[in-house]
Motif scaffolding. Sequence first.
Motif, PDB file in Angstrom:
ATOM      1  N   GLY A  18     -21.075  52.881  -3.677  1.00 35.31           N
ATOM      2  CA  GLY A  18     -19.938  52.292  -4.377  1.00 35.31           C
ATOM      3  C   GLY A  18     -19.956  50.769  -4.331  1.00 35.31           C
ATOM      4  N   LEU A  19     -20.272  50.210  -3.155  1.00 32.56           N
ATOM      5  CA  LEU A  19     -20.321  48.751  -3.016  1.00 32.56           C
ATOM      6  C   LEU A  19     -21.414  48.148  -3.895  1.00 32.56           C
ATOM      7  CD1 LEU A  19     -19.859  48.419   0.858  1.00 32.56           C
ATOM      8  CD2 LEU A  19     -18.175  47.925  -0.922  1.00 32.56           C
ATOM      9  N   LEU A  20     -22.591  48.772  -3.912  1.00 31.68           N
ATOM     10  CA  LEU A  20     -23.692  48.260  -4.726  1.00 31.68           C
ATOM     11  C   LEU A  20     -23.366  48.360  -6.215  1.00 31.68           C
ATOM     12  CD1 LEU A  20     -26.770  49.706  -2.801  1.00 31.68           C
ATOM     13  CD2 LEU A  20     -25.887  47.371  -2.756  1.00 31.68           C
ATOM     14  N   LEU A  21     -22.635  49.411  -6.586  1.00 29.18           N
ATOM     15  CA  LEU A  21     -22.237  49.560  -7.988  1.00 29.18           C
ATOM     16  C   LEU A  21     -21.248  48.471  -8.389  1.00 29.18           C
ATOM     17  CD1 LEU A  21     -22.255  51.169 -10.623  1.00 29.18           C
ATOM     18  CD2 LEU A  21     -20.448  52.623  -9.676  1.00 29.18           C
ATOM     19  N   ILE A  22     -20.275  48.201  -7.505  1.00 30.63           N
ATOM     20  CA  ILE A  22     -19.289  47.138  -7.803  1.00 30.63           C
ATOM     21  C   ILE A  22     -19.990  45.794  -7.914  1.00 30.63           C
ATOM     22  CG2 ILE A  22     -17.318  45.876  -6.869  1.00 30.63           C
ATOM     23  CD1 ILE A  22     -16.407  48.525  -5.580  1.00 30.63           C
ATOM     24  N   GLU A  23     -20.928  45.526  -7.009  1.00 30.28           N
ATOM     25  CA  GLU A  23     -21.668  44.262  -7.066  1.00 30.28           C
ATOM     26  C   GLU A  23     -22.413  44.128  -8.385  1.00 30.28           C
ATOM     27  OE1 GLU A  23     -25.500  42.027  -4.998  1.00 30.28           O
ATOM     28  OE2 GLU A  23     -24.834  43.994  -4.295  1.00 30.28           O
ATOM     29  N   TRP A  24     -23.053  45.199  -8.795  1.00 30.84           N
ATOM     30  CA  TRP A  24     -23.818  45.165 -10.057  1.00 30.84           C
ATOM     31  C   TRP A  24     -22.902  44.937 -11.253  1.00 30.84           C
ATOM     32  CZ3 TRP A  24     -23.895  49.000 -14.064  1.00 30.84           C
ATOM     33  CH2 TRP A  24     -24.861  48.767 -15.043  1.00 30.84           C
ATOM     34  N   LEU A  25     -21.728  45.599 -11.260  1.00 34.78           N
ATOM     35  CA  LEU A  25     -20.785  45.421 -12.366  1.00 34.78           C
ATOM     36  C   LEU A  25     -20.255  43.987 -12.420  1.00 34.78           C
ATOM     37  CD1 LEU A  25     -18.771  48.767 -12.130  1.00 34.78           C
ATOM     38  CD2 LEU A  25     -20.420  48.106 -13.880  1.00 34.78           C
ATOM     39  N   LEU A  26     -19.988  43.397 -11.260  1.00 30.91           N
ATOM     40  CA  LEU A  26     -19.508  42.011 -11.228  1.00 30.91           C
ATOM     41  C   LEU A  26     -20.554  41.058 -11.796  1.00 30.91           C
ATOM     42  CD1 LEU A  26     -17.751  41.859  -7.740  1.00 30.91           C
ATOM     43  CD2 LEU A  26     -16.655  41.723  -9.985  1.00 30.91           C
ATOM     44  N   ARG A  27     -21.812  41.308 -11.454  1.00 33.02           N
ATOM     45  CA  ARG A  27     -22.871  40.392 -11.904  1.00 33.02           C
ATOM     46  C   ARG A  27     -23.125  40.483 -13.406  1.00 33.02           C
ATOM     47  NH1 ARG A  27     -25.378  37.866  -7.790  1.00 33.02           N
ATOM     48  NH2 ARG A  27     -25.279  38.797  -5.696  1.00 33.02           N
ATOM     49  N   ILE A  28     -22.842  41.650 -13.999  1.00 35.49           N
ATOM     50  CA  ILE A  28     -23.099  41.768 -15.455  1.00 35.49           C
ATOM     51  C   ILE A  28     -21.840  41.575 -16.290  1.00 35.49           C
ATOM     52  CG2 ILE A  28     -25.019  43.345 -15.058  1.00 35.49           C
ATOM     53  CD1 ILE A  28     -23.198  45.647 -15.982  1.00 35.49           C
ATOM     54  N   THR A  29     -20.695  41.359 -15.627  1.00 33.69           N
ATOM     55  CA  THR A  29     -19.432  41.142 -16.382  1.00 33.69           C
ATOM     56  C   THR A  29     -18.811  39.807 -16.010  1.00 33.69           C
ATOM     57  OG1 THR A  29     -18.244  42.414 -14.694  1.00 33.69           O
ATOM     58  CG2 THR A  29     -18.974  43.616 -16.666  1.00 33.69           C
ATOM     59  N   ILE A  30     -17.902  39.808 -15.090  1.00 28.26           N
ATOM     60  CA  ILE A  30     -17.137  38.602 -14.746  1.00 28.26           C
ATOM     61  C   ILE A  30     -18.028  37.467 -14.277  1.00 28.26           C
ATOM     62  CG2 ILE A  30     -15.315  37.680 -13.264  1.00 28.26           C
ATOM     63  CD1 ILE A  30     -14.099  40.458 -13.180  1.00 28.26           C
ATOM     64  N   LEU A  31     -18.988  37.782 -13.435  1.00 31.55           N
ATOM     65  CA  LEU A  31     -19.839  36.749 -12.829  1.00 31.55           C
ATOM     66  C   LEU A  31     -21.191  36.628 -13.520  1.00 31.55           C
ATOM     67  CD1 LEU A  31     -19.059  37.459  -9.076  1.00 31.55           C
ATOM     68  CD2 LEU A  31     -17.985  35.794 -10.594  1.00 31.55           C
ATOM     69  N   LYS A  32     -21.271  37.080 -14.724  1.00 31.35           N
ATOM     70  CA  LYS A  32     -22.531  37.009 -15.459  1.00 31.35           C
ATOM     71  C   LYS A  32     -22.903  35.563 -15.723  1.00 31.35           C
ATOM     72  CE  LYS A  32     -24.874  38.677 -19.583  1.00 31.35           C
ATOM     73  NZ  LYS A  32     -24.758  39.515 -20.825  1.00 31.35           N
ATOM     74  N   ARG A  33     -24.145  35.203 -15.507  1.00 28.77           N
ATOM     75  CA  ARG A  33     -24.634  33.850 -15.724  1.00 28.77           C
ATOM     76  C   ARG A  33     -25.467  33.771 -16.989  1.00 28.77           C
ATOM     77  NH1 ARG A  33     -26.735  31.747  -9.794  1.00 28.77           N
ATOM     78  NH2 ARG A  33     -24.722  31.930  -8.698  1.00 28.77           N
ATOM     79  N   ILE A  34     -25.247  32.728 -17.713  1.00 31.61           N
ATOM     80  CA  ILE A  34     -26.036  32.487 -18.955  1.00 31.61           C
ATOM     81  C   ILE A  34     -27.055  31.391 -18.638  1.00 31.61           C
ATOM     82  CG2 ILE A  34     -25.983  31.764 -21.351  1.00 31.61           C
ATOM     83  CD1 ILE A  34     -23.076  32.717 -21.450  1.00 31.61           C
ATOM     84  N   PRO A  35     -28.302  31.716 -18.749  1.00 25.49           N
ATOM     85  CA  PRO A  35     -29.354  30.714 -18.428  1.00 25.49           C
ATOM     86  C   PRO A  35     -29.175  29.444 -19.261  1.00 25.49           C
ATOM     87  CG  PRO A  35     -30.288  32.902 -18.771  1.00 25.49           C
ATOM     88  CD  PRO A  35     -28.871  32.983 -19.236  1.00 25.49           C
TER      89      PRO A  35
END
Length: 329
Positions: A312-329
């Motif tokens: 569950g923790l790894l899933l939440i981390e992955w969702l944060l990185r591809i949504t709210i905390l997504k970085r645009i190069p």
Amino acid sequence: MTFANPAYLFLLLLLVPLIAAYVWKLRRSQASMEMSSSEAFDVKGITTAKVRLRHLPFVLRMVAIALVIVILARPQSTDSWQNSSTEGIDIMMAMDISGSMLARDLRPDRLTAAKNVAASFINGRPNDNIGLVVFSGESFTQCPLTTDHAVLLNLFKDIQSGMIEDGTAIGVGLANAVSRIKDSQAKSKVIILLTDGSNNRGEIAPVTAAEIARTFGIRVYTIGVGTQGEAPYPFRLPGGTIQMQMVPVDIDEPTLQQIASITGGQYFRATNNSSLKSIYAEIDKMEKTKISVREFSKKQEEYTRIALVVLGLLLIEWLLRITILKRIP
């Protein structure tokens, strides 16, 4: 909660350098040029959530690593008691190890066959106190009553014909077994006496020993081992070679039957390996005593829930990185 492998918990110390490296990296990423004012760049309300959550993926990753280490340590729960019923009695085995037990009407010989079948019998009764007395011209206790069947089986392997003076002292062997089990507090006390001959040694008559057994409430099952008529017996010649000769089989069945009758047991005759196995199987069925016990429940592995939390923790981390905390190069 306890841990099966607590040493793995020391791996939690690895989190310290990981956290230190993260903090050091954050400091190095700070801008080297400072501006006197940043009001023109004020975007309050747009990036606040992202700023507040920017460390959350790292925290989730550290927690997940910590929980993986806990899983490696195998957490277990041992906090429950349970009532159950089991089967257990006290059994003393009295085995003849006289020279005639080397006869080969059973395979590979009477003594080895008796040891092998008795070992299987012991393995099938894990809740019993079982001991071993051996006799020929004399008698001694090879193993007192014990629930440590691994020790008993090892001592079983050590017995062999010729350990003590030859002969067949059935009365002494039975009396020795009685002395070892008479003070037992078990509801059922049993002696399994195995012999292939007639009493010809000792100061105690077999029937007298049986009377003593009855006095203490001990039931005796007697087993006569040997085929009918004659049996092949190995004789060592002067040159060291072995020659097989047929010898008469002399089992005092009336006395063995009387011992069993006096004590409320039963007499059996084993003429081959399969009949010997059947005899022990029959005794096993007859001697079942239900007893109620209150015992601590078996340890339960608790890593499954923790593993689900890690996922569950790894899933939440992955969702944060591809949504709210997504970085645009």
